[in-house]
Design a protein around this motif. Sequence first.
Motif, PDB file in Angstrom:
ATOM      1  N   CYS A  42     -20.209  11.324 -22.874  1.00  0.00           N
ATOM      2  CA  CYS A  42     -19.987  10.467 -21.708  1.00  0.00           C
ATOM      3  C   CYS A  42     -18.624  10.662 -21.050  1.00  0.00           C
ATOM      4  O   CYS A  42     -18.375  10.135 -19.975  1.00  0.00           O
ATOM      5  N   SER A  44     -15.756   9.497 -22.150  1.00  0.00           N
ATOM      6  CA  SER A  44     -14.798   8.452 -22.512  1.00  0.00           C
ATOM      7  C   SER A  44     -13.656   9.069 -23.305  1.00  0.00           C
ATOM      8  O   SER A  44     -13.874   9.981 -24.110  1.00  0.00           O
ATOM      9  N   CYS A  67     -16.315   3.269 -21.289  1.00  0.00           N
ATOM     10  CA  CYS A  67     -17.262   2.271 -20.801  1.00  0.00           C
ATOM     11  C   CYS A  67     -16.922   0.912 -21.423  1.00  0.00           C
ATOM     12  O   CYS A  67     -16.075   0.809 -22.313  1.00  0.00           O
ATOM     13  N   ARG A 126     -24.295   5.846 -26.587  1.00  0.00           N
ATOM     14  CA  ARG A 126     -23.075   5.027 -26.482  1.00  0.00           C
ATOM     15  C   ARG A 126     -22.263   5.012 -27.793  1.00  0.00           C
ATOM     16  O   ARG A 126     -21.137   4.555 -27.821  1.00  0.00           O
TER      17      ARG A 126
END
Length: 150
Positions: A42, A44, A67, A126
């Motif tokens: 992602c 991050s 996130c 996630r």
Amino acid sequence: MPGDTDLIKLYSARILELAADIPLHQRLDAPGYSVKKRSPLCGSTVTVDVAMKDGKVSAFGQDVKACALGQASASVVGGAIVGCTPDQIMQARDELRAMLKDDGPVPAAPFDGLEVLRPAVAYKNRHASILLTLDAASEAVTHLAQTQTA
């Protein structure tokens, strides 16, 4: 993969509250060691600065670009990490990973606030973002513990 309604429920008021108020979100002026981690899935990123004294974290700072789930995780860690030993931090990392990947128990105190992230078990994409802060902190304290005993 869970639907859009489930994803909206994942971002609970408590997760958003934690994400909006991350403790120790400033980098340290003179860290003992710094580690930057990035989630390739992602994008991050988390950079942590750690100082240790007498075998425990004496100061901690972090720069979190993640996130809301990664930010919530960083918030819980930031509120709990000062005063912890490297073993406690690595145990929390391993317990959080087991909670997310194997639906294991919640990490032990003082990291038990990570329970708020249990709904993310179903969102494997996630997990890396949620684990970033504890992964980076574990690497930093391991390095510091090795250099302080050498």
